[in-house]
Design a protein around this motif. Structure first.
Motif, mmCIF file in Angstrom:
data_model
loop_
_atom_site.group_PDB
_atom_site.id
_atom_site.type_symbol
_atom_site.label_atom_id
_atom_site.label_comp_id
_atom_site.label_asym_id
_atom_site.label_seq_id
_atom_site.Cartn_x
_atom_site.Cartn_y
_atom_site.Cartn_z
ATOM 1 N N VAL A 1 0.847 -1.195 0.000
ATOM 2 C CA VAL A 1 0.000 0.000 0.000
ATOM 3 C C VAL A 1 0.878 1.239 0.000
ATOM 4 O O VAL A 1 2.031 1.217 0.453
ATOM 5 C CB VAL A 1 -0.970 0.044 1.208
ATOM 6 C CG1 VAL A 1 -1.972 -1.085 1.112
ATOM 7 C CG2 VAL A 1 -0.221 -0.008 2.522
ATOM 8 N N ARG A 2 0.329 2.319 -0.517
ATOM 9 C CA ARG A 2 1.110 3.546 -0.637
ATOM 10 C C ARG A 2 0.244 4.727 -0.196
ATOM 11 O O ARG A 2 -0.288 5.458 -1.023
ATOM 12 C CB ARG A 2 1.546 3.720 -2.098
ATOM 13 C CG ARG A 2 2.632 4.766 -2.288
ATOM 14 C CD ARG A 2 2.761 5.113 -3.758
ATOM 15 N NE ARG A 2 3.195 4.012 -4.587
ATOM 16 C CZ ARG A 2 2.721 3.771 -5.808
ATOM 17 N NH1 ARG A 2 1.789 4.511 -6.326
ATOM 18 N NH2 ARG A 2 3.182 2.759 -6.508
ATOM 19 N N LYS B 1 2.503 -7.107 4.876
ATOM 20 C CA LYS B 1 2.102 -5.906 4.142
ATOM 21 C C LYS B 1 3.202 -4.855 4.236
ATOM 22 O O LYS B 1 3.758 -4.627 5.307
ATOM 23 C CB LYS B 1 0.829 -5.360 4.775
ATOM 24 C CG LYS B 1 0.175 -4.221 3.994
ATOM 25 C CD LYS B 1 -0.955 -3.608 4.809
ATOM 26 C CE LYS B 1 -2.288 -3.780 4.117
ATOM 27 N NZ LYS B 1 -3.385 -3.108 4.839
ATOM 28 N N MET C 1 -9.165 10.291 6.118
ATOM 29 C CA MET C 1 -10.073 9.475 5.304
ATOM 30 C C MET C 1 -9.814 8.008 5.557
ATOM 31 O O MET C 1 -8.690 7.552 5.545
ATOM 32 C CB MET C 1 -9.844 9.798 3.822
ATOM 33 C CG MET C 1 -10.882 9.179 2.925
ATOM 34 S SD MET C 1 -10.548 9.589 1.202
ATOM 35 C CE MET C 1 -9.224 8.435 0.862
ATOM 36 N N ASP D 1 -9.461 4.258 4.738
ATOM 37 C CA ASP D 1 -9.126 3.559 3.500
ATOM 38 C C ASP D 1 -10.225 2.564 3.148
ATOM 39 O O ASP D 1 -10.586 1.712 3.938
ATOM 40 C CB ASP D 1 -7.800 2.804 3.675
ATOM 41 C CG ASP D 1 -6.662 3.766 3.872
ATOM 42 O OD1 ASP D 1 -5.660 3.346 4.455
ATOM 43 O OD2 ASP D 1 -6.788 4.920 3.454
ATOM 44 N N ASN E 1 -8.471 -1.435 0.008
ATOM 45 C CA ASN E 1 -7.242 -2.152 0.376
ATOM 46 C C ASN E 1 -6.163 -1.239 0.927
ATOM 47 O O ASN E 1 -4.989 -1.481 0.740
ATOM 48 C CB ASN E 1 -6.667 -2.888 -0.841
ATOM 49 C CG ASN E 1 -7.305 -4.250 -0.975
ATOM 50 O OD1 ASN E 1 -7.783 -4.800 0.008
ATOM 51 N ND2 ASN E 1 -7.336 -4.767 -2.182
ATOM 52 N N GLY E 2 -6.582 -0.162 1.563
ATOM 53 C CA GLY E 2 -5.595 0.707 2.161
ATOM 54 C C GLY E 2 -5.079 1.783 1.234
ATOM 55 O O GLY E 2 -4.290 2.617 1.634
ATOM 56 N N PHE E 3 -5.491 1.786 -0.010
ATOM 57 C CA PHE E 3 -5.005 2.822 -0.914
ATOM 58 C C PHE E 3 -5.880 4.063 -0.818
ATOM 59 O O PHE E 3 -7.086 3.982 -0.715
ATOM 60 C CB PHE E 3 -5.036 2.330 -2.368
ATOM 61 C CG PHE E 3 -4.034 1.254 -2.619
ATOM 62 C CD1 PHE E 3 -4.440 0.001 -3.017
ATOM 63 C CD2 PHE E 3 -2.690 1.504 -2.423
ATOM 64 C CE1 PHE E 3 -3.515 -0.991 -3.240
ATOM 65 C CE2 PHE E 3 -1.779 0.509 -2.638
ATOM 66 C CZ PHE E 3 -2.180 -0.746 -3.045
ATOM 67 N N GLU E 4 -5.235 5.195 -0.853
ATOM 68 C CA GLU E 4 -5.965 6.453 -0.889
ATOM 69 C C GLU E 4 -6.641 6.592 -2.238
ATOM 70 O O GLU E 4 -6.146 6.119 -3.250
ATOM 71 C CB GLU E 4 -4.981 7.611 -0.700
ATOM 72 C CG GLU E 4 -4.362 7.635 0.679
ATOM 73 C CD GLU E 4 -5.374 7.899 1.765
ATOM 74 O OE1 GLU E 4 -6.104 8.895 1.657
ATOM 75 O OE2 GLU E 4 -5.451 7.097 2.708
#
Lengths: 326, 214
Positions: free
Chosen positions: A7-8, A46, B1, B3, B6-9
């Protein structure tokens, strides 16, 4: 390499939320972590890529210099303010790794890098740092590269960084972001001695993020020197390294900073030797005396007794260079 | 915000690309999934966590420009830039030597800076420009550093040469090729087991003093 999620996050809050989950690891440059993951030494579920965070700047502050945690090692080494105010840091960075790796490695990542103890790296070997409770393979094994100060029954590994040795000498402060806000930690309190918990390299909590460093102004720029002794001329870890910084007026040492690398589980600050030098003339004889004081309490293992001679000689040499007497 | 993805912005548009694979995994029987997948997925499958299997295997979308050509690729997070170049883009000029960042054979430029591609995750060059040894020459016209390596016999077996040349070009661009000692220091991340070092240094010095655009 084990499969993992990637994730980024785009902001600090999301990073903090992500790293609080078990099984996560931060990735910045990746030059040490990817290596460790390939070896199976670290196997996160992760990865949290923090490269979107705006932590890359190097900027002057009222009492010194602020360096963002994502500033690259090469960027810091080449920075004009760093070269002018803290040449010791620039020298130490350029003594580490290779040009390619310095283009990847970040300041925060350099602080978080793991030991290069071969027993830590080899998953077939016992290692209390990698697998707590399995024992220390190095203590009775091949321990040429290992500690002579501050080790414990559980672990005799050394911290591999050059940059950190200079930062310990330069009285840097680490800026750490947690969920509840920012805390500051003296650089010399960031890394830990192994004690009974060698699996902990430092005092950063799992849910905290290094955001940067502050280095206070000093009067050492004219008289500082980073000496690194290694098995080949370049691109090798230190057998011994010394960060030496002197403030000399009319031949008298007003103030001194000394730290050693390659000798302990953390950058090894030599405060007793610093105290001894204060007020004394900057002479090789006094440097030799300081080196003897610095070595009090040192103890060698089977293969690293040479460090008991190499370390004081290196301290004397670094101080001699720093004072301009070489 | 919070997520959601899957955790991506949301502003970071990392999209799973490999939906057919996810569909396959969802549709396939547990037995097939178990036969095809390693431990972690087996465990997930046993727990009927199909979504989790998909997440573990999810390929991500990667936009990267390599030697001037823009690519939209689909990669697993654990793929290194080196493997992406060699296995997916078939640019085999970049060599896999040690694969642990110790030899420099895999050296490429990312946004103009030399790095070890073996320790760079492919996903971390998203949005960046990569130059490999294949990208140095202009058509049939070799790069001055390639010419100099040939002239000075800067190699024997040639395996380290692409990395040496990429590093040598960067060394001059960085301004670290001002003396033999400086060249040797700043080229120390590239190991040559044939020992062509003196000739490599000569090649770099000639390009540097020739003042050609590198």
């Amino acid at each position: 390499m084990k499969q993992f999620q990637y994730v980024r996050p785009a902001n600090q809050q999301s990073v903090l939320a992500a790293i609080a989950q078990p099984g996560t690891k931060i990735i910045a440059g990746g030059s040490n972590l990817v290596d460790l993951m390939k070896h199976g030494v670290m196997a996160p579920d992760k990865l949290v890529d923090i490269n979107k965070l705006p932590l890359r700047n190097i900027s002057g502050i009222s009492n010194g210099l602020h360096i963002g945690a994502l500033a690259l090692n090469s960027q810091v080494a080449e920075d004009q303010q760093v070269k002018t105010k803290f040449p010791l840091l620039s020298q130490a960075l350029n003594a580490g790794a290779s040009a390619q790796l310095r283009n990847m490695a970040t300041v925060g990542g350099n602080m978080m890098q793991r030991t290069r103890c071969p027993y830590f790296y080899d998953t077939a070997m016992p290692c209390n740092k990698r697998a707590p409770g399995t024992g220390c393979g190095a203590k009775e094994g091949f321990n040429r590269m290992h500690a002579i100060f501050g080790f414990s029954d559980k672990c005799i590994a050394v911290h591999p960084s050059d940059m950190c040795v200079a930062l310990a000498a330069l009285d840097a402060t680490v800026l750490i972001q947690g969920k509840k806000g920012v805390r500051k930690l003296k650089f010399t309190d960031f890394h830990r001695l192994p004690g009974v918990t060698p699996e902990l390299d430092n005092n950063l909590a799992k849910d905290e993020l290094i955001t940067g460093l502050e280095i206070p102004n000093n009067n050492f720029a004219q008289h500082s020197y980073y000496l690194k002794v290694r098995d080949r001329a370049s691109y090798a870890f230190a057998l011994i390294s010394v960060a030496a910084a002197l403030d000399i007026h009319n031949g008298i040492i007003k103030d001194a900073r000394l730290a050693m690398g390659g000798v302990a589980h953390k950058p090894w600050r030599l405060t007793a030797a610093e105290q001894l030098l204060k007020g004394k003339p900057a002479t090789v004889a006094n440097f030799e005396q300081a080196a003897q004081v610095a070595m009090q309490g040192a103890k060698a293992f089977k293969d690293n007794a040479f460090k008991l001679k190499m370390a004081p000689a290196s301290i004397t040499e670094a101080l001699t260079h720093a004072a301009g007497l070489a | 915000m919070e997520d959601q993805n899957n955790g991506f912005e949301a502003e970071d548009t990392l999209q799973p690309k490999d939906n057919p694979r996810r569909d396959f995994l969802k549709k396939s029987s547990l037995l097939t999934a178990v036969a095809l997948t390693p431990g972690v997925a087996v465990k997930a499958a046993e727990n009927h966590l199909d979504e989790k299997i998909a997440a573990v295997f999810e390929k991500l979308s990667l936009d990267v420009t390599v030697n001037g050509t823009a690519h939209n690729l689909s990669v697993e997070p654990r793929v290194t830039l080196l493997d992406l170049l060699r296995e997916q883009l078939h640019l085999t000029g970049t060599k896999k030597g040690c694969d642990y960042g110790q030899c420099g054979a895999c050296t490429v430029h990312v946004d103009g800076h030399r790095v070890n591609s073996c320790l760079t995750l492919a996903m971390m060059v998203d949005g960046k420009k990569v130059t490999t040894i294949e990208g140095l020459a202009k058509g049939d016209e070799l790069h001055p550093m390639q010419e100099a390596f040939i002239k000075h016999d800067g190699f024997q077996c040639g395996y380290c040469t692409p990395g040496q040349i990429m590093s040598a070009v960067a060394c001059i661009r960085e301004g670290h090729a001002n003396s033999e000692a400086e060249i040797r220091e700043y080229m120390s991340g590239n190991i040559c087991r044939c020992g062509a070092y003196p000739n490599i240094v000569n090649a770099i010095q000639e390009v540097k003093t020739g003042g050609q655009q590198v």
